[in-house]
Scaffold this active site. Structure first.
Site, short mmCIF file in Angstrom:
data_model
loop_
_atom_site.label_atom_id
_atom_site.label_comp_id
_atom_site.label_asym_id
_atom_site.label_seq_id
_atom_site.Cartn_x
_atom_site.Cartn_y
_atom_site.Cartn_z
N ALA A 168 16.38 -15.01 -9.81
CA ALA A 168 15.49 -14.58 -10.71
C ALA A 168 15.80 -14.71 -11.99
O ALA A 168 14.72 -14.93 -12.83
CB ALA A 168 15.15 -13.04 -10.03
N THR A 169 16.93 -14.55 -12.26
CA THR A 169 17.39 -14.84 -13.85
C THR A 169 16.83 -16.02 -14.24
O THR A 169 16.22 -16.08 -15.32
CB THR A 169 18.79 -14.60 -13.95
N ASN A 197 15.30 -1.08 -12.33
CA ASN A 197 16.20 -1.46 -11.25
C ASN A 197 17.31 -0.37 -11.74
O ASN A 197 18.03 -0.15 -10.74
CB ASN A 197 17.19 -2.86 -11.55
N GLN A 229 12.55 -5.76 -8.02
CA GLN A 229 12.83 -4.69 -7.29
C GLN A 229 11.48 -3.98 -6.39
O GLN A 229 11.68 -3.22 -5.78
CB GLN A 229 13.33 -3.60 -8.23
N SER A 272 13.73 -12.23 -6.34
CA SER A 272 15.15 -12.78 -5.76
C SER A 272 15.20 -12.44 -4.32
O SER A 272 14.96 -11.46 -4.11
CB SER A 272 16.01 -12.05 -6.65
N HIS A 284 17.78 -12.05 -2.79
CA HIS A 284 18.92 -10.85 -2.25
C HIS A 284 18.79 -9.56 -2.33
O HIS A 284 19.44 -8.45 -1.94
CB HIS A 284 20.28 -11.23 -2.86
N THR A 294 18.34 -30.35 -5.79
CA THR A 294 18.17 -30.45 -4.22
C THR A 294 17.93 -29.10 -3.53
O THR A 294 18.87 -28.28 -4.13
CB THR A 294 19.22 -31.00 -3.65
N CYS A 332 24.26 -4.57 -13.11
CA CYS A 332 24.38 -5.78 -14.25
C CYS A 332 25.08 -5.17 -15.35
O CYS A 332 25.64 -6.14 -16.09
CB CYS A 332 23.00 -6.13 -14.46
#
Ligand code: PLP
Length: 362
Positions: free
Chosen positions: A72-73, A144, A172, A188, A190, A226, A308
């Site tokens: 996502a970053t 978050n 989130q 994201s 994860h 890729t 983070c």
């Protein structure tokens, strides 16, 4: 070990893991094929990517397209650095409690930087004053650190009225609540029980971006490189599951939240209790030594603030923005729970945390 750090990352769903294994091994030993190759194994891998794309896209509103990214970053950076108004020198307005992927990126550019303040609940004014010359507004859907759910629909309207693009960090929110409408959205894998190393950028039809990463022109030229069929397949399976289980997961989290409030009676909740994703309990207790607490409570994985931000040594910018004193910021912990957390896990964790806090004489 009891895992209570769902905002940092979520456990990989078994369904996502199974979907990935097919492309790490493959029944015919060809699961490793490059999805951009025209031969048969390549086309099979490409079909897996297409299916994953459909499943992830189903989380988003209609009227746009998704592009896979490495995180996502990366998706957020692509919009902030690559959108037309910012490249033309327009100002950027972001909420005071944005994730570093937005806040630090916007701050680092030479464009004028405007912060949209939040109140003591962590909420941005639904009709924020957007300064003259601002061309991009970014407000996250769910925070978050304190779980605040922002009035993004109204903020998006205010951005549009000011002639600015609206970027929403829905990391989130995705898979938990319906994703908001915006011009650009980042998520994201994860954070919704998928694998790390893959995110998605959704762009409203008609929005043009200059790519951050150039090369083979994959992903419509927006993001060269890729693709990993295994990561895409895991993301797709996790998205599908999240979509199917959204209500059941939300009901489970409401039960956990009610229990957590009971168990942490005597602690003060940071941020709004109502306009909040209830899988996030950020609480404080006067005089608490959080470093000592974390070293005493070794069987619970939880956070002393944003994962983070932790390790940076800096006090949480988010907790400061809602008006907490430095002392209160330092007295705060974040517990994050979700799909795979049991009520008994919460009870056991709370007993350990409360005992360790009491041993500090507070
Ligand atoms: N935005 C928010 C709200 C987050 O919580 C995170 C991760 O902590 C990110 C962005 C960055 O996501 P990623 O880990 O995919 O780069």
């Amino acid at each position: 070990m009891i895992y209570l750090d769902y905002q940092a990352t979520t456990p990989l769903a078994p369904e996502a893991r199974d979907a990935m294994m097919r492309w790490l091994e493959g029944p015919d030993g060809m699961g490793f094929a490059n999805p951009h190759s025209p031969h048969r194994p390549g086309r099979q891998a490409a079909a897996a990517v297409d299916l994953a794309r459909e499943r992830v896209a189903a989380l988003f509103p209609s009227g746009g397209k998704i592009y896979f990214t490495g995180s996502a970053t990366e998706a957020l950076n692509t919009v902030i650095r690559g959108c037309e108004p910012v490249r033309a020198g327009a100002g950027i307005a972001v909420s005071a409690i944005e994730h570093a992927a937005v806040w630090d990126t916007a701050r680092s550019l030479s464009n004028s930087f405007h912060e949209l303040a939040v109140d003591t609940e962590g909420l941005v004014d639904p009709e924020p004053a957007i300064a003259e010359g601002v061309g991009l507004v970014a407000v996250m859907q769910v925070n978050n650190e304190i779980g605040t759910i922002q009035p993004v629909a109204q903020i998006a309207r205010a951005a549009k009225a000011a002639g600015a693009l609206f970027l929403c960090d829905a990391v989130q929110a995705a898979g938990r609540i319906p994703i908001a409408h915006a011009d650009a959205i980042a998520i994201s894998a994860h954070k919704l029980h998928g694998p790390k190393g893959i995110g998605a950028l959704w762009l409203r039809d008609g929005i043009e971006l200059a790519p951050l990463i150039t090369g083979g022109a994959q992903e419509g030229g927006i993001r060269s490189g890729t693709l990993s069929p295994a990561l895409c397949a895991g993301f797709g399976a996790a998205a599908k599951l999240a979509q199917e289980r959204m209500q059941a997961d939300a009901d489970h989290i409401e039960a956990l939240w009610a229990k957590a409030l009971d168990l942490f009676d005597g602690w003060t909740v940071n941020g709004s209790a109502d306009a909040r994703w209830h899988g996030n309990l950020n609480v404080r207790r006067d005089g608490l030594d959080v470093a000592r607490l974390m070293s005493d409570v070794r069987n619970v994985a939880f956070s002393a603030g944003s994962a983070c931000a932790s390790g940076s040594g800096k006090p949480s910018r988010v907790l400061q923005a809602i008006g907490l004193s430095d002392k209160h910021v330092k007295n705060s912990i974040r517990l994050g729970f979700g799909r795979y957390t049991g009520l008994d896990d919460l009870e056991e964790a709370a007993a350990a945390i409360n005992a360790a806090a009491s041993a500090q004489g507070i």
